[in-house]
Enzyme design. Structure first.
Site, PDB file in Angstrom:
ATOM      1  N   GLY A  46       0.822  -1.203   0.000  1.00  0.00           N
ATOM      2  CA  GLY A  46       0.000   0.000   0.000  1.00  0.00           C
ATOM      3  C   GLY A  46       0.853   1.248   0.000  1.00  0.00           C
ATOM      4  O   GLY A  46       2.078   1.199   0.168  1.00  0.00           O
ATOM      5  N   GLY A  48       0.811   5.471   1.328  1.00  0.00           N
ATOM      6  CA  GLY A  48       0.181   6.507   2.123  1.00  0.00           C
ATOM      7  C   GLY A  48       0.814   7.850   1.842  1.00  0.00           C
ATOM      8  O   GLY A  48       1.649   7.992   0.941  1.00  0.00           O
ATOM      9  N   ALA A  51       4.520   7.333   3.565  1.00  0.00           N
ATOM     10  CA  ALA A  51       5.332   6.140   3.390  1.00  0.00           C
ATOM     11  C   ALA A  51       4.653   5.156   2.453  1.00  0.00           C
ATOM     12  O   ALA A  51       3.443   5.224   2.215  1.00  0.00           O
ATOM     13  CB  ALA A  51       5.599   5.482   4.744  1.00  0.00           C
ATOM     14  N   VAL A  53       4.407   0.882   1.868  1.00  0.00           N
ATOM     15  CA  VAL A  53       4.562  -0.322   2.664  1.00  0.00           C
ATOM     16  C   VAL A  53       4.743  -1.522   1.747  1.00  0.00           C
ATOM     17  O   VAL A  53       3.980  -1.706   0.792  1.00  0.00           O
ATOM     18  CB  VAL A  53       3.356  -0.539   3.595  1.00  0.00           C
ATOM     19  CG1 VAL A  53       3.602  -1.742   4.510  1.00  0.00           C
ATOM     20  CG2 VAL A  53       3.086   0.708   4.432  1.00  0.00           C
ATOM     21  N   ASP A 162      -2.932   9.610  14.597  1.00  0.00           N
ATOM     22  CA  ASP A 162      -3.595   9.197  13.348  1.00  0.00           C
ATOM     23  C   ASP A 162      -4.413   7.932  13.563  1.00  0.00           C
ATOM     24  O   ASP A 162      -4.341   6.982  12.784  1.00  0.00           O
ATOM     25  CB  ASP A 162      -2.561   8.988  12.248  1.00  0.00           C
ATOM     26  CG  ASP A 162      -3.192   8.985  10.846  1.00  0.00           C
ATOM     27  OD1 ASP A 162      -4.345   9.457  10.712  1.00  0.00           O
ATOM     28  OD2 ASP A 162      -2.545   8.502   9.907  1.00  0.00           O
TER      29      ASP A 162
END
Length: 539
Positions: A46, A48, A51, A53, A162
């Protein structure tokens, strides 16, 4: 290609303190397939705002990890990198059953990374999208474990900043884990970078606390608010505020009160709704002042409304995760909802059922693809003629149920009956799920047996008896036995309001429609009774 036997000089791990050379990877470059020190990046999981991943293999320990790479545009900012290092290292000290563990923080070949525990499961947003809103039992289990994680962080002076459904993982082993503490900020730190300096706001607008929107200093009460928004989303099916822009959402966090949760989920205890709304208080002083206070309220709700206590080691809650598996008896059947929606349930000709099953299974497989890799293969030594011997045995009935829910095989559900059949609640859930498995296999006889056993339960078990009667009606209608279906409907009518499972209600509605179209053996009075019952349930 596996991990290399020896590392070349180009892939040796680098210390975070060694001087950086400004040659970061392009922001859009996929690093899958690269060897970075001890880590081989297998595939990207994924992306974001801060970052990317990857699923990676840590060669020296022969384990899979989640490898989080700081985006190259942020890696150019030395001040931000220093904070990234400091905060990730502080978060690595958080050791708790409900927190995703950070293994290593470092830099390799100019790539700044966090290597952390690879959690096999779905995040809460994926789970909601797949299963719908949870009932009270599962909601409390999820809330308890997240609150325990936030309590642990607060004790060590760390604010997550978050908290959102995407950062809450539900594992197949029966735990809830909070992720991304590595991008948190130490509470009260004066050295932190003003995030507006790099054109970003840490956190997600849908879940931000009012003080975070305003750029004020944060403490654990901000995480309580964000968790309150997450709980509202989980229970209502959508966040309390939405808008076309981040600014419009932020303004609502500052000025607007959410719609009362009681208006959306009348089936929930008002006390739970009050807990969520207290978490959502605009003023931090009106919220729970520490996640420990929230835990106490959740414990009280558990005792009052479910008559179940928590483990004796409640203060630490280090082992509380396994009880996630006390999953809702209703939402488990929703995995088949897409399959049933594609079916013309009133049709009885087998060729049409074959087409229906093919289409339904395709939808089911697409919906379950994200979780397929969460199932583990049984040990080689477990290969035996007894199929149940290949199913893991969990002492906790909820964990046994969660395993069965995810693999959804006859053997897995039979294992629930084998190991925990003396517990009426778990045995009844397993029988309902077995009936649905048999329906998919066109084994009406065994499906009917499961539904008959539910009908035969004590009079007090009205919810499961209603499920059994609805299932019987559906099967009889499918077989063309409208007289038998009519008799079952007459027995179901007094407890019609107890049938809350969405899939079973849908099956019953399809059966009723078929009986109507076939001019089945219901009298005018029976139809009037059914219409009155449906009207009352709608009200």
């Amino acid at each position: 290609m596996g991990c290399p036997a020896e590392r070349s000089a180009l892939t040796l791990p680098a210390s975070m303190s060694e001087p950086a050379t400004p040659t970061p990877e392009p922001a859009d470059r996929d690093l899958s397939g690269r060897q970075l020190g001890d880590y081989r990046l297998l595939r990207r999981l994924g992306r974001g705002a801060m970052a990317e991943v990857y699923l990676a293999e840590q060669c020296s320990l022969n384990r899979q990890v989640a490898f989080k790479v700081l985006k190259s545009d942020l890696a150019k900012d030395e001040t931000y990198v220093k904070r990234f290092q400091r905060e990730a290292q502080a978060a690595a000290a958080l050791v708790h059953a409900n927190i995703v563990q950070i293994h290593e923080v470092g830099r390799i070949d100019q790539v700044y990374f966090i290597a952390q525990e690879y959690v096999q499961g779905l995040n809460l947003r994926q789970w909601i999208n797949r299963n719908g809103t949870p009932e009270l039992r599962l909601a409390l289990i999820i809330m308890r474990q997240v609150a325990a994680a936030l309590s642990k962080a607060a004790e060590q002076g760390i604010v997550h900043r978050d908290v959102k459904p995407e950062n809450i993982m539900l594992t197949r082993s029966g735990e809830v884990k909070v992720a991304d503490f590595g991008l948190a900020r130490l509470a009260g730190g004066d050295e932190g970078v003003n995030l507006t300096q790099i054109g970003m706001t840490m956190g997600t607008p849908l879940y931000m606390s009012p003080e975070q929107v305003e750029g004020k200093s944060l403490d654990p009460r901000s995480d309580v608010y964000a968790f309150g928004v997450t709980c509202y989303h989980m229970l209502a099916g959508a966040p309390p505020f939405d808008g076309e822009t981040a600014l419009s959402v932020a303004v609502q966090h500052l000025k607007k009160n959410p719609e009362p949760l009681e208006n959306i989920r009348s089936d929930l205890p008002p006390a739970l709704c009050r807990v969520v709304h207290r978490m959502l208080a605009k003023s931090p002083e009106k919220r729970y002042q520490h996640p420990r206070e929230l835990l106490k309220e959740l414990h009280k709700l558990q005792l009052e409304h479910l008559d179940e206590d928590w483990p004796e080691d409640l203060p630490g809650l280090e082992t509380a995760g396994i009880e996630l598996a006390v999953t809702s008896r209703y939402e488990t059947t929703r995995r088949l909802d897409s399959l049933m929606k594609t079916a013309a349930l009133q049709q009885t000709r087998r060729p049409q059922w074959i087409g229906w099953l093919t289409a339904g299974l395709a939808a089911f497989l697409l919906g379950g693809a994200a979780a397929y890799w969460t199932t583990r293969e049984p040990p080689l030594l477990a290969q035996t003629d007894d199929p149940l011997a290949r199913i893991p045995h969990y002492d906790d009935p909820g964990a046994q149920f969660l395993y069965a829910k995810q693999v959804d095989t006859e053997e897995a559900w039979l294992a629930v009956l084998k190991y925990h059949g003396d517990k009426t609640f778990w045995a009844s859930i397993a029988k309902q799920q077995l009936a649905l498995v048999y329906i998919k296999e066109f084994d009406d006889e065994r499906a009917m047996q499961m539904f008959e056993q539910l009908v035969a339960l004590e009079e007090t078990e009205t919810e499961f008896r209603a499920v059994g009667l609805a299932g019987q009606c559906w099967l009889l209608t499918r077989q063309g036995d409208y007289t038998g279906a009519g008799r079952v409907l007459a027995e179901l009518l007094p407890i019609r309001s107890e049938l809350r499972d969405p899939l079973m209600r849908q099956m019953l509605d399809q059966a009723l429609e078929t009986i109507r179209s076939k001019k089945g053996p219901l009298t005018i009075q029976q139809w009037q009774d059914w219409q009155a019952a449906e009207s009352e349930s709608t009200d």
